[in-house]
Design an enzyme around this catalytic site. Sequence first.
Site, PDB file in Angstrom:
ATOM      1  N   GLY A 117       0.827  -1.205   0.000  1.00  0.00           N
ATOM      2  CA  GLY A 117       0.000   0.000   0.000  1.00  0.00           C
ATOM      3  C   GLY A 117       0.857   1.249   0.000  1.00  0.00           C
ATOM      4  N   ALA A 118       0.570   2.166  -0.925  1.00  0.00           N
ATOM      5  CA  ALA A 118       1.313   3.430  -0.987  1.00  0.00           C
ATOM      6  C   ALA A 118       0.330   4.573  -0.900  1.00  0.00           C
ATOM      7  CB  ALA A 118       2.127   3.501  -2.280  1.00  0.00           C
ATOM      8  N   ASP A 137       1.475  -1.537  -4.839  1.00  0.00           N
ATOM      9  CA  ASP A 137       0.201  -0.806  -4.761  1.00  0.00           C
ATOM     10  C   ASP A 137      -0.488  -0.873  -6.109  1.00  0.00           C
ATOM     11  OD1 ASP A 137      -1.089   1.594  -2.779  1.00  0.00           O
ATOM     12  OD2 ASP A 137      -1.743   1.591  -4.869  1.00  0.00           O
ATOM     13  N   ASN A 163      -6.016  12.676  -3.189  1.00  0.00           N
ATOM     14  CA  ASN A 163      -4.930  12.101  -2.383  1.00  0.00           C
ATOM     15  C   ASN A 163      -3.930  13.169  -1.922  1.00  0.00           C
ATOM     16  OD1 ASN A 163      -4.701   9.405  -4.767  1.00  0.00           O
ATOM     17  ND2 ASN A 163      -5.951   9.503  -2.926  1.00  0.00           N
ATOM     18  N   LEU A 164      -3.899  14.285  -2.673  1.00  0.00           N
ATOM     19  CA  LEU A 164      -2.765  15.194  -2.514  1.00  0.00           C
ATOM     20  C   LEU A 164      -2.731  15.938  -1.177  1.00  0.00           C
ATOM     21  CD1 LEU A 164      -2.500  16.698  -6.113  1.00  0.00           C
ATOM     22  CD2 LEU A 164      -1.537  14.594  -5.202  1.00  0.00           C
ATOM     23  N   ASP A 194      -6.126  -0.118   3.136  1.00  0.00           N
ATOM     24  CA  ASP A 194      -7.345   0.603   3.501  1.00  0.00           C
ATOM     25  C   ASP A 194      -8.567  -0.308   3.493  1.00  0.00           C
ATOM     26  OD1 ASP A 194      -7.572   0.100   0.852  1.00  0.00           O
ATOM     27  OD2 ASP A 194      -7.979   2.157   0.236  1.00  0.00           O
ATOM     28  N   ASN A 195      -8.378  -1.599   3.321  1.00  0.00           N
ATOM     29  CA  ASN A 195      -9.572  -2.449   3.304  1.00  0.00           C
ATOM     30  C   ASN A 195      -9.320  -3.784   3.996  1.00  0.00           C
ATOM     31  OD1 ASN A 195      -9.212  -4.730   1.085  1.00  0.00           O
ATOM     32  ND2 ASN A 195      -8.208  -2.863   0.349  1.00  0.00           N
ATOM     33  N   ARG A 221      -6.191  -6.771   4.026  1.00  0.00           N
ATOM     34  CA  ARG A 221      -5.526  -6.967   5.321  1.00  0.00           C
ATOM     35  C   ARG A 221      -5.558  -8.441   5.707  1.00  0.00           C
ATOM     36  NH1 ARG A 221      -7.705  -1.598   7.228  1.00  0.00           N
ATOM     37  NH2 ARG A 221      -5.822  -0.466   7.807  1.00  0.00           N
ATOM     38  N   CYS A 227     -38.163  -2.024   8.666  1.00  0.00           N
ATOM     39  CA  CYS A 227     -39.302  -1.211   9.094  1.00  0.00           C
ATOM     40  C   CYS A 227     -38.871   0.102   9.738  1.00  0.00           C
ATOM     41  CB  CYS A 227     -40.221  -1.999  10.028  1.00  0.00           C
ATOM     42  SG  CYS A 227     -41.150  -3.233   9.107  1.00  0.00           S
TER      43      CYS A 227
END
Length: 686
Positions: A29-30, A80, A88-89, A149-150, A154, A205
């Site tokens: 991950g990056a 990644d 992202n920045l 991130d997920n 992981r 309901c």
Amino acid sequence: MQKRDRGLIQALGLPLARRVKDSRVLVVGAGGIGCELLKNLVCAGFGSGNTQTDLGASTTQDDGSLTAPTSRVPGIVLVDLDTIDLSNLNRQFLFRKQHIKKPKATVAKETASQFNPAVNIDARHGDIFDAEYNVDFFEGFDIVFNALDNLKARQHCNRMCMAAGVPLIESGTTGFNGQVQAIQKGVTECYDCNPKPVQKSFPICTIRSTPSQPIHCIVWAKSYLFPELFGTSEGDSDVAVTDADNAEEVVKLREEAQALKKIRSLIGTSDFAQAVFDKVFYEDIERLRSMSEMWQSRSPPTSLKFDSLKADTDLVKQGQALSVQDQRNWSVEENLAVFCYSLDILSNRAQSGEQDMSFDKDDKDTLDFVSAAANLRSHVFGIPTNSEWEIKQMAGNIIPAIATSNALTASLSVMLSYKVLRSKVGRNEALAKPTANNSLPTTILSGKDELPLGGSKMVFLNSKSTERVITTQGLGHPDPRCPVCSPVYAKLRIPKDTKPTLGHLVDEISAKLKYEEFQISTSIGVVYEPDLDDNLPRALSDLGVDLNSNSFITVTDDSDEPRVDLILSTGPHLEERGGIDLDLSGLQELPFKPKAIVSANDLKIGDTSISDVMPMENALQATQITATNGHSERMQCAIDDASIGSKRKRNIVEDMQTAHKRAKPEAVDLETHVGGSNGAIILDDD
Ligand SMILES: [Zn+2]
């Protein structure tokens, strides 16, 4: 040593500084944490050495037939899948505007290399699930850093590290909070030892008839109204039919949905907005109001009519002007204007051929619609309304990513990695790997200096405390019932250009392991057990095993006193061997599974004791049985006891299904809890 290494040596001491430089680590991950992590690793000199590490005797094969690497080149491998996005920045500081749409991994390498050109970075724009990232690949590292991130990825990396016996440093942030955890098979609890919470869902309901919080109205607008008008209306992922739901009411709601479908045919006409509005905020609400029993203990809703609400202005134009004021709480009339404006735009989009639209928090038109509709419904039910900005957070389940949380968490990961590496300094790495039977190598646990993973802790970044922002907790022990870390992992080597059958595998297992009876499962489910031998002549590749990829095959002991599960991973082929080979190097005997004993009388289905409705011979050794027959019509059973053979478990599931149908024919949910519950073994009985 470079000049820059002086500080490192002063801080860490020469032996550890050397170990850091000569390490080979994997960063998965990056993104938010990944960028910070890579920057820290590069600045701290990870992988900047030039000494190849001898891997020791444990990974070289006795017969020398394998081409296993015997040395490890220092460096950082970064994997990644993503490309850089404008959003992202604000926190992923290795990226700049000119990098948008370029792969994260390669740009991160490019930028980070400038901080320390001595570091060897291998950037890979790819998916960690890809076949090349198999167990052998993971084995090539001293440490794996998760910067993901997920949940799915992981869990995958956790499993690969369990199979490879490599320490994993897992990290994550949620808003101002962060967490870092060091994991090693057989030494600490793994990522999956504690079940992860599932996404919250609401009873149907509550969403459709009796909302009491803003989130209920938002879910209604997003998961019910929007898909009914512009999408395929099966959505409803946040909504579940539960026991608490009234069956009659559910039928009525279905009829309501049918009526809405008719209104859908008005898309593009000037009557559309009014038709939708009067249907959902007048007719449906009046119908609800007429169900007096529903309002005995809560206040009834107040319906709204389009004609009495609209002002003498161009609603669409007014809505357009309002939609940019997303931090302000709109009035009822203003919500109506935004409602009309967004319906106008969405109708145009639908008419110009856009089909099956779905809500996306970043799609302003859909957000406008959901915000206005949710607020109007909140008004109807006397619930406080919210600004569009607030609704965006709730609808997208967004917890903002905070750059400082990521930076702190990434630095904590690096601190933990020092401890893990220190535990390996001056020692053969084979010692740091768990023994095959899951017992701890005594050298790891004896003595103050030899705490597991160098005294690593679970570290928390805690936003609530103003005194202690960083807190720690000792690492938990591995859960002997965890389906991911309790099994023993081994490799299955298959000769090139051969097509081994399931029979070959069964023969190999029978010859090498002391199982009396066993069961084999692959990605398609159970393919072999003593009573099921139809598949024996079939090729493994036809039974859900991808011989070239990361396939896992689970072997479960079916005897009364079972041994732990064995998980076989497929990997690189053997070049010149006669048959299929189970690589069990270092493995003498598989340990037995732990036991838990609870009386059968304690097990209940609803209010009924299991022993009343079905024959239960002896004492059922189970601590928890959970069976669910939800609207998916699938019966799942989890039996939290590894000591029951899988065949026995299936019998229990069948008995429970029969008993359940007899006892409560229309019940939609069935849950039984006895004793503690953790690390359930899920048996999908499809
Ligand atoms: Zn575990």
